[in-house]
Write a protein that holds these residues in place. Structure first.
Motif, PDB file in Angstrom:
ATOM      1  N   TYR A  54      33.355  32.135  41.546  1.00  9.62           N
ATOM      2  CA  TYR A  54      34.124  31.123  42.270  1.00  9.62           C
ATOM      3  C   TYR A  54      34.978  31.759  43.352  1.00  9.62           C
ATOM      4  N   ALA A  55      35.661  32.860  43.021  1.00 10.54           N
ATOM      5  CA  ALA A  55      36.508  33.524  44.011  1.00 10.54           C
ATOM      6  C   ALA A  55      35.701  34.003  45.211  1.00 10.54           C
ATOM      7  N   TRP A  56      34.473  34.463  44.991  1.00 13.85           N
ATOM      8  CA  TRP A  56      33.638  34.951  46.090  1.00 13.85           C
ATOM      9  C   TRP A  56      33.057  33.803  46.913  1.00 13.85           C
ATOM     10  N   PHE A  57      32.585  32.783  46.249  1.00 10.09           N
ATOM     11  CA  PHE A  57      31.979  31.669  46.977  1.00 10.09           C
ATOM     12  C   PHE A  57      32.999  30.907  47.812  1.00 10.09           C
ATOM     13  N   ALA A  58      34.252  30.799  47.321  1.00 10.22           N
ATOM     14  CA  ALA A  58      35.253  29.984  48.004  1.00 10.22           C
ATOM     15  C   ALA A  58      36.253  30.782  48.810  1.00 10.22           C
ATOM     16  N   GLY A  59      36.316  32.109  48.620  1.00  9.20           N
ATOM     17  CA  GLY A  59      37.391  32.885  49.219  1.00  9.20           C
ATOM     18  C   GLY A  59      36.966  33.715  50.412  1.00  9.20           C
ATOM     19  N   ASP A  60      37.908  34.520  50.852  1.00 14.66           N
ATOM     20  CA  ASP A  60      37.711  35.457  51.953  1.00 14.66           C
ATOM     21  C   ASP A  60      38.304  36.798  51.523  1.00 14.66           C
ATOM     22  N   PRO A  61      37.519  37.887  51.385  1.00 15.70           N
ATOM     23  CA  PRO A  61      36.097  37.958  51.734  1.00 15.70           C
ATOM     24  C   PRO A  61      35.215  37.145  50.790  1.00 15.70           C
ATOM     25  N   LEU A  63      31.929  33.792  50.926  1.00 19.31           N
ATOM     26  CA  LEU A  63      31.142  32.848  51.711  1.00 19.31           C
ATOM     27  C   LEU A  63      31.987  31.734  52.307  1.00 19.31           C
ATOM     28  N   GLY A  64      33.166  31.478  51.756  1.00 16.15           N
ATOM     29  CA  GLY A  64      34.032  30.440  52.300  1.00 16.15           C
ATOM     30  C   GLY A  64      33.489  29.034  52.123  1.00 16.15           C
ATOM     31  N   LEU A  65      32.777  28.777  51.047  1.00 19.07           N
ATOM     32  CA  LEU A  65      32.224  27.450  50.794  1.00 19.07           C
ATOM     33  C   LEU A  65      33.332  26.485  50.383  1.00 19.07           C
ATOM     34  N   PRO A  66      33.078  25.178  50.480  1.00 17.15           N
ATOM     35  CA  PRO A  66      34.053  24.218  49.924  1.00 17.15           C
ATOM     36  C   PRO A  66      34.286  24.509  48.445  1.00 17.15           C
ATOM     37  N   PRO A  67      35.525  24.405  47.995  1.00 11.75           N
ATOM     38  CA  PRO A  67      35.830  24.820  46.612  1.00 11.75           C
ATOM     39  C   PRO A  67      35.016  24.104  45.543  1.00 11.75           C
ATOM     40  N   VAL A  68      34.747  22.805  45.722  1.00  8.99           N
ATOM     41  CA  VAL A  68      33.964  22.094  44.712  1.00  8.99           C
ATOM     42  C   VAL A  68      32.549  22.658  44.645  1.00  8.99           C
ATOM     43  N   LEU A  69      31.951  22.899  45.824  1.00 11.70           N
ATOM     44  CA  LEU A  69      30.620  23.499  45.853  1.00 11.70           C
ATOM     45  C   LEU A  69      30.654  24.912  45.296  1.00 11.70           C
ATOM     46  N   ALA A  70      31.739  25.645  45.566  1.00 11.67           N
ATOM     47  CA  ALA A  70      31.875  26.994  45.018  1.00 11.67           C
ATOM     48  C   ALA A  70      31.958  26.968  43.498  1.00 11.67           C
ATOM     49  N   GLY A 121      38.117  45.537  43.249  1.00 10.30           N
ATOM     50  CA  GLY A 121      38.328  46.758  42.486  1.00 10.30           C
ATOM     51  C   GLY A 121      39.320  46.587  41.359  1.00 10.30           C
ATOM     52  N   PHE A 122      40.066  47.648  41.092  1.00  2.71           N
ATOM     53  CA  PHE A 122      40.989  47.670  39.965  1.00  2.71           C
ATOM     54  C   PHE A 122      42.093  46.628  40.120  1.00  2.71           C
ATOM     55  N   ASN A 123      42.556  46.378  41.331  1.00  2.00           N
ATOM     56  CA  ASN A 123      43.648  45.441  41.575  1.00  2.00           C
ATOM     57  C   ASN A 123      43.200  43.985  41.546  1.00  2.00           C
ATOM     58  N   GLY A 124      41.905  43.740  41.519  1.00  2.00           N
ATOM     59  CA  GLY A 124      41.414  42.374  41.466  1.00  2.00           C
ATOM     60  C   GLY A 124      41.522  41.669  42.808  1.00  2.00           C
ATOM     61  N   ARG A 125      41.417  40.368  42.764  1.00  2.00           N
ATOM     62  CA  ARG A 125      41.507  39.581  43.989  1.00  2.00           C
ATOM     63  C   ARG A 125      42.128  38.221  43.684  1.00  2.00           C
ATOM     64  N   SER A 126      42.698  37.627  44.717  1.00  2.00           N
ATOM     65  CA  SER A 126      43.311  36.319  44.558  1.00  2.00           C
ATOM     66  C   SER A 126      42.247  35.228  44.515  1.00  2.00           C
TER      67      SER A 126
END
Length: 365
Positions: A54-61, A63-70, A121-126
């Motif tokens: 979900y974080a990759w499909f909807a976030g930056d870096p 794909l930046g997809l709509p959150p529901v689709l993500a 990585g180790f710090n994760g992502r938002s």
């Protein structure tokens, strides 16, 4: 349940949200291990796939997809990961399947630490907040309902409640339908199930895929609740926690999985909050002698597992069912409700005499 956000503090709503997310994943694991009889120690891997997906499909870096689709893509990605592993699940069983799924946890943790461009990585992502039709489930917009400010916890509560209800109803439908009967037959005896026409390999693989999708949805909901995800959370301890949930609640039971998830999820959070008032438990970061809240919680539900296995092998759900049966049996045998007059007992006499006077049917060779 719908009225609780108007009365509870954010801490209690956060516990409820995490419990609902854990219940979704525990229901999926109960379908796999409790109903289909397949041991899995890799549930944390599929939770991580759903969360980071979900974080990759909807976030930056990303794909930046709509959150529901993500969110939908994250669940499908977890199901695809389970599908890739399903050939293994269709051919091995028992402890061998458990060891095979255990490898997924270590492999996934290594990938989460090394794929910095995707996972951070180790710090994760938002984690980007979920938005539906312009309505955000984050704190970026002010919202007040009936004089009560609705922040992230209040908004995510209703999202979690909706997903929890849908997944529980879906799981009940699966268990009561033909797939559920096939999985139960598969658990009891693969040979008998095969003779009855059940495609053993296909149903074993399908159970793994469905369980993985449940775990992916739970991981995405956890990511929305945490707002930042790190690889260390999705380790072996998380898989053991989910096994504890379904064992304490009762294998193969949707209600039992929900009860076990609520117990295992809420216990460490409550012990952390009230650590100052509990004996032998120290607050996190104090450095004093004693046991931390997380470790103490693991000891407690570890002891709960032992007690359940010794005295209630079918878990809290089976224990509750037996207590209800005893209560109903006690009400039926209540002497105050039984007829005591001779007139009430006489109607049974003619039936008895007629039955004794009837000639037995002769055997036809």
């Amino acid at each position: 349940m719908c009225a609780l956000p108007f009365y509870l503090e954010a801490f209690w709503l956060r516990i409820g949200l995490f419990a609902m997310a854990a219940a979704i994943g525990a229901v999926g694991l109960s379908l796999l291990s409790g109903t289909a009889g397949q041991l899995s120690l890799g549930h944390a891997f599929f939770l991580a796939v759903g969360a980071y997906g979900y974080a990759w499909f909807a976030g930056d870096p990303g794909l930046g997809l709509p959150p529901v689709l993500a969110l939908v893509c994250a669940v499908l990605l977890a199901g695809a990961a389970g599908g890739l592993f399903s050939p293994v699940a269709g051919r091995v069983r028992g402890i061998y399947l458990g060891v095979a799924t255990l490898a997924l946890v270590f492999l996934g943790h290594h990938v989460l630490l090394t794929a910095d461009s995707v996972t951070g990585g180790f710090n994760g992502r938002s984690v980007p907040p979920l938005t539906v039709g312009g309505f955000s489930f984050g704190d970026d917009t002010d919202l007040t309902v009936l004089g009560v400010p609705f922040g992230t916890e209040e908004r995510l509560w209703y999202l979690g409640l909706l997903l929890f209800a849908v997944t529980c109803l879906t799981a009940r439908g699966v268990l009561r339908g033909r797939p559920g009967r096939a999985l139960v037959a598969l658990r009891d005896s693969e040979t008998a199930a095969s003779v009855m026409g059940v495609n053993v390999a296909r149903y074993r693989s399908a159970a793994f895929v469905v369980s993985s999708m449940y775990a992916g949805l739970a991981g995405a909901l956890l990511a929305l609740g945490f707002r930042r995800i790190v690889p260390d959370y999705f380790g072996l301890a998380l898989s053991v926690d989910y096994l504890a949930m379904i064992v304490i609640g009762g294998l193969g039971s949707v209600a039992g999985a929900v009860a076990g998830a609520a117990f295992v999820t809420a216990l460490p959070l409550l012990m952390t909050r009230y650590a100052d008032h509990l004996p032998l438990v120290t607050a996190p970061g104090t450095g004093e002698g004693g046991v931390g809240p997380t470790e103490a919680a693991r000891y407690l539900y570890g002891a709960a597992i032992v007690v359940v296995l010794l005295y209630a092998p079918d878990g809290l759900h089976g224990l509750t069912r037996r207590v209800r049966a005893r209560v109903r049996g006690g009400r039926r045998t209540d002497p105050s409700q039984e007829p005591t007059s001779a007139a009430s007992a006489t109607p049974s006499a003619p039936a008895t005499s007629a039955a004794s006077a009837a000639r037995a049917k002769e055997h036809t060779p």
